[in-house]
Design a protein around this motif. Structure first.
Motif, mmCIF file in Angstrom:
data_model
loop_
_atom_site.group_PDB
_atom_site.id
_atom_site.type_symbol
_atom_site.label_atom_id
_atom_site.label_comp_id
_atom_site.label_asym_id
_atom_site.label_seq_id
_atom_site.Cartn_x
_atom_site.Cartn_y
_atom_site.Cartn_z
ATOM 1 N N TRP A 1 -7.210 -0.603 -8.715
ATOM 2 C CA TRP A 1 -5.917 -0.214 -8.714
ATOM 3 C C TRP A 1 -5.399 1.443 -8.812
ATOM 4 C CZ3 TRP A 1 -1.758 -3.177 -7.663
ATOM 5 C CH2 TRP A 1 -2.282 -4.807 -8.103
ATOM 6 N N THR A 2 -6.165 2.712 -8.887
ATOM 7 C CA THR A 2 -6.328 3.481 -9.246
ATOM 8 C C THR A 2 -6.736 3.883 -8.050
ATOM 9 O OG1 THR A 2 -6.428 3.725 -11.361
ATOM 10 C CG2 THR A 2 -7.124 5.912 -10.042
ATOM 11 N N ALA A 3 -7.469 3.473 -7.009
ATOM 12 C CA ALA A 3 -7.952 3.994 -6.209
ATOM 13 C C ALA A 3 -6.259 3.725 -4.643
ATOM 14 C CB ALA A 3 -9.383 3.453 -5.200
ATOM 15 N N LEU A 4 -6.164 2.593 -4.894
ATOM 16 C CA LEU A 4 -4.643 1.716 -4.306
ATOM 17 C C LEU A 4 -3.790 3.073 -4.362
ATOM 18 C CD1 LEU A 4 -4.911 -2.015 -4.570
ATOM 19 C CD2 LEU A 4 -5.506 -0.714 -2.853
ATOM 20 N N GLY A 5 -3.550 3.592 -5.749
ATOM 21 C CA GLY A 5 -2.628 4.507 -6.201
ATOM 22 C C GLY A 5 -2.298 5.068 -5.464
ATOM 23 N N LEU A 6 -4.323 6.314 -5.358
ATOM 24 C CA LEU A 6 -3.950 7.625 -4.298
ATOM 25 C C LEU A 6 -4.609 7.555 -3.435
ATOM 26 C CD1 LEU A 6 -6.969 8.165 -6.960
ATOM 27 C CD2 LEU A 6 -4.952 9.431 -6.955
ATOM 28 N N ALA A 7 -4.237 6.043 -2.816
ATOM 29 C CA ALA A 7 -4.342 5.883 -1.502
ATOM 30 C C ALA A 7 -3.150 6.102 -0.486
ATOM 31 C CB ALA A 7 -5.238 4.624 -1.093
ATOM 32 N N ALA A 8 -1.680 5.199 -1.426
ATOM 33 C CA ALA A 8 -0.756 5.124 -1.242
ATOM 34 C C ALA A 8 -0.213 7.016 -1.456
ATOM 35 C CB ALA A 8 0.377 4.946 -2.495
ATOM 36 N N LEU A 9 -0.460 7.832 -2.351
ATOM 37 C CA LEU A 9 -0.671 8.912 -2.425
ATOM 38 C C LEU A 9 -0.905 9.274 -1.541
ATOM 39 C CD1 LEU A 9 0.696 11.437 -3.932
ATOM 40 C CD2 LEU A 9 -1.113 11.678 -5.233
ATOM 41 N N THR A 10 -1.846 9.111 -0.710
ATOM 42 C CA THR A 10 -2.662 10.528 0.617
ATOM 43 C C THR A 10 -1.397 10.333 2.036
ATOM 44 O OG1 THR A 10 -4.593 10.321 -0.495
ATOM 45 C CG2 THR A 10 -4.353 10.593 1.901
ATOM 46 N N ALA A 11 -1.407 9.021 1.806
ATOM 47 C CA ALA A 11 -0.739 7.772 3.069
ATOM 48 C C ALA A 11 0.554 8.872 2.860
ATOM 49 C CB ALA A 11 -0.777 6.458 2.516
ATOM 50 N N LEU A 12 1.673 9.081 1.676
ATOM 51 C CA LEU A 12 2.573 9.462 1.303
ATOM 52 C C LEU A 12 2.514 11.008 2.076
ATOM 53 C CD1 LEU A 12 5.888 9.198 0.701
ATOM 54 C CD2 LEU A 12 4.689 9.710 -1.202
#
Length: 205
Positions: free
Chosen positions: A44-55
């Motif tokens: 979940w942390t990796a997905l959240g950080l990936a979403a932040l990167t994509a944003l």
């Protein structure tokens, strides 16, 4: 000139607010989930950080990574690959795949940090981390003194909540003290040197 100054101030404020939110989130969210100890939280942390990167990329915040940034990302990537490959010669039943997943989380976090935290907003990022630590420690004290305390079967009466491990909470408290003292003295901790100083494009902010 006044309009440009106002726009520059507004951009700086947004950059600092974004950096503080990132620092706060990366401490508090895992902290209230067993300190991010279990593998399910790595996902979940990796997905959240990936979403932040994509944003950041969607919003057009570009980063011209320099040699230090590329070396850091390559080193993390090589570590993840090495851990993953170690499953082929390691002892059966070991956690090579899980550890590779955790390493990937760190790599994604590094990229998110380089994109989301502007060099001039590094102090705000550290302030967000400090605020997150204060929240975790405060909750631990509240949990101890405002509720009926039942000794932990493994750690006894040590202060462990919300991260679930007394030593981890102690390390967080020590980091918070060091950050707080450094900020009060108006000094930037040596470890606070941002690898992307002068690299991120201010115009993209």
């Amino acid at each position: 000139a006044e309009a440009r100054l106002k726009r520059a101030c507004a951009q700086a404020f947004r950059a600092e607010a974004r950096a503080a939110a990132v620092g706060f989130g990366v401490v508090v969210l895992p902290g209230f989930n067993d300190g991010g100890y279990y593998a399910r939280w790595w996902v979940w942390t990796a997905l959240g950080l990936a979403a932040l990167t994509a944003l950041q990329l969607i919003l057009g915040r570009r980063a011209g990574f320099g040699p230090l940034e590329w070396i850091s990302m390559a080193a993390f990537g090589a570590l993840v690959l090495w851990v993953l490959l170690s499953a082929s010669w390691g002892v059966p039943g070991t956690e090579a795949m899980g550890e590779a997943g955790r390493g990937l989380m760190y790599l994604v976090g590094l990229v998110a940090f380089l994109l989301a935290v502007q060099a001039g907003a590094l102090r705000a990022f550290l302030e967000g981390i400090l605020a997150g630590i204060v929240v975790l420690i405060s909750y631990g004290l509240y949990d101890r003194f405002a509720r009926a305390h039942i000794p932990d079967p493994y750690q006894g009466s040590l202060l462990v909540e919300p991260v679930g491990y007394a030593n981890a909470l102690g390390v967080l408290a020590a980091i918070g003290v060091l950050l707080g003292v450094g900020m009060l003295r108006g000094e930037r901790p040596p470890s606070a040197a941002h690898p992307g100083d002068g690299v991120l494009d201010p115009a993209a902010r």
